[in-house]
Write an enzyme that holds these catalytic residues in place. Structure first.
Site, short mmCIF file in Angstrom:
data_model
loop_
_atom_site.label_atom_id
_atom_site.label_comp_id
_atom_site.label_asym_id
_atom_site.label_seq_id
_atom_site.Cartn_x
_atom_site.Cartn_y
_atom_site.Cartn_z
N ASN A 1 0.82 -1.22 0.00
CA ASN A 1 0.00 0.00 0.00
C ASN A 1 0.85 1.27 0.00
OD1 ASN A 1 -2.66 1.34 0.31
ND2 ASN A 1 -1.89 1.91 2.33
N CYS B 1 -2.11 2.30 14.38
CA CYS B 1 -3.52 2.04 14.68
C CYS B 1 -3.75 1.84 16.17
CB CYS B 1 -4.02 0.81 13.90
SG CYS B 1 -3.10 -0.70 14.23
#
EC number: 2.1.1.190
Length: 486
Positions: free
Chosen positions: A319, A442
């Site tokens: 990504n 996260c």
């Protein structure tokens, strides 16, 4: 998977008399925080900062109490009407969201405070400057979700959705505002589909994964599906264009398409001319709108130059790696899974242009490495890089940063660092630590812990930190931080 109750369970009566309290702030679970006169903390579900509320205490501990708001006497200016009828404190309320009653701008401010508090209290780190929050659409953003399924025999009905608030029951949902509209519109038809299946009692969940043009649903089934059930699934897909069924009879390695020859799942990163194919069980960001902005922001913060080598730690499917290959001289993507490394290589080849119509991607290599057992010697073996991008799971990147800090100490003091096997000085040659690190997190707690390792070593300072509102209306805090050497 049967459940003899269809959300008819009752709420246990509170054991303590109501209290009137003034709310000061929100905690990481979006509960209001208040204090009694003696300093004891009270966590109040449904209350917002600066509100004066009547709260029913339902649990008392020596150092804190748990309560639920019963009445609001002074309302916050940031309180809004929830968009979803399934949100709230009522019996059977959906537990998928926690902040729909708070203005989305105020949600971001709460998450920014959570990030700053974690950095300071856990890592003793204070960023030089705060980044402007990364924000996007507040509704219809959730392209990945795990929907639980329960067949209720007494009612001959099926529930499909998230769990109820603070419960293992499945919420009785007919709509959902955080998933794409076409998925929300499928909830009732899905309930009807499963209610008519032979295997309706042994279907525990549906894994949702949306690409830019294709929607995949992975149906977990505990027994083989009948030919009639397979026909029902195919008919449902025909009536919902763009939907494809995947079946999961066992573990993740058992997932397969119901019918071959359908378009592959993928998402685009248009700024970089990248298309990322993926499978429904792969890790991809839940929010594709935010992901595009996050990748762009991360690369701008890294400020990669054409002559530089970059390492992308925890690279996943690529990504960040593939966009980095549009601007760096050389990129190394490192991931813990051999299977993901193979998939990353495939994605790289698919995005390498066959013609001269656009620039080729830079030299890129993918390798598998257990990133939770990193040592200084392994860092040196991977070679010097000018910049790092680090995007770990919730566990963080502690061993990676501990190894980097140890190498810095050896360079400064000459004292051998522990390479995990033997206590001896590593031959560093021309190896030097990266000048800049961009860390995408996260979990603010593990980010703060890892940041503390870097900053305490004296090798780096945290120059920037900010939140990424990847999950509006939830208490989840995604963030990004920049560390500069020297």
């Amino acid at each position: 998977m049967t459940d003899e109750k269809l959300n008819d369970h009752t709420v246990k009566a509170p054991e303590y008399l109501p209290d009137i309290l003034t709310v000061e702030s929100l905690d990481m679970e979006a509960q209001g925080i208040a204090h009694r006169a003696d300093g004891k903390v009270v966590f109040i579900e449904g209350a917002l900062p600066f509100e004066r509320v009547t709260a029913n205490v339902y649990r008392k501990k020596s150092s804190f109490e748990k309560a639920v708001v019963m009445a609001i006497h002074r309302e916050s200016s940031q309180r809004v009407r929830p968009a979803c009828p399934h949100f709230g404190l009522h019996t059977g309320a959906c537990g998928g969201c926690k902040m729909q009653h708070l203005h989305v701008g105020a949600q971001v401010a709460v998450k920014q405070r959570v990030l700053e508090d974690n950095l300071w209290h856990i890592g003793k780190v204070k960023a030089d400057n705060l980044l402007r929050p990364i924000e996007g659409p507040a509704w219809g953003y959730r392209y990945r979700a795990r929907l639980s399924v329960r067949y209720v025999r007494k009612k001959n009905a099926v529930l499909v959705g998230f769990h109820e608030r603070k419960s293992s029951y499945v919420a009785d949902m007919t709509e959902c505002h955080v998933v794409p509209r076409h998925v929300s519109d499928m909830l009732v038809p899905l309930r009807e589909l499963i209610a008519g299946m032979d295997a309706r009692e042994t279907l525990p969940q549906i894994e949702l994964a949306c690409g830019d043009t294709v929607t995949a649903m992975v149906l977990r089934h505990m027994e083989p599906l009948s030919s009639g059930d397979l026909a029902r699934l195919r008919a449902f897909a025909v009536s919902h264009p763009g939907l494809q069924w995947w079946l999961q009879p066992g573990g993740l390695d058992s997932v397969k398409l119901l019918d071959e020859g359908v378009p592959e799942l993928s998402y685009d990163l248009p700024e970089f001319g990248i298309t990322m194919p993926f499978k429904p069980t792969d890790f991809t960001q839940v929010n594709p709108h935010i992901n595009q902005v996050l990748v762009s922001r991360a690369l701008r913060l890294l400020a990669v130059q054409p002559h530089e080598r970059v390492i992308d730690w925890f690279c996943g499917l690529g990504n960040f790696t593939l966009p980095l290959a549009t601007c760096a001289r050389e990129v190394l993507g490192i991931e813990g899974s051999e299977a993901l490394v193979a998939r990353s290589c495939q994605n790289f080849k698919k995005n390498q242009p066959a013609s001269q119509s656009r620039s080729a991607l830079s030299a890129t290599e993918f390798v598998a490495r257990n990133l939770f057992e990193m040592t200084p010697a392994m860092l040196v073996k991977d070679g010097m890089a000018d910049k790092w991008l680090v995007d770990p799971p919730r566990e963080g990147a502690f061993e990676l940063f501990k190894s980097l800090a140890a190498l810095h100490q050896q360079m400064v003091t000459g004292v051998p660092c522990d390479d995990g096997e033997q206590q001896q000085s590593l031959v560093l040659g021309d190896w030097t630590p990266p000048q800049r690190i961009v860390y995408v997190s996260c979990n603010p707690a593990t980010l703060a812990r890892d940041a503390g390792v870097l900053v305490e070593s004296g090798a780096y300072r945290c120059t920037l930190a900010g939140v990424v509102n990847m999950f509006p209306h939830t208490a989840h805090v995604e963030s990004i931080a920049v560390f500069e050497r020297g």
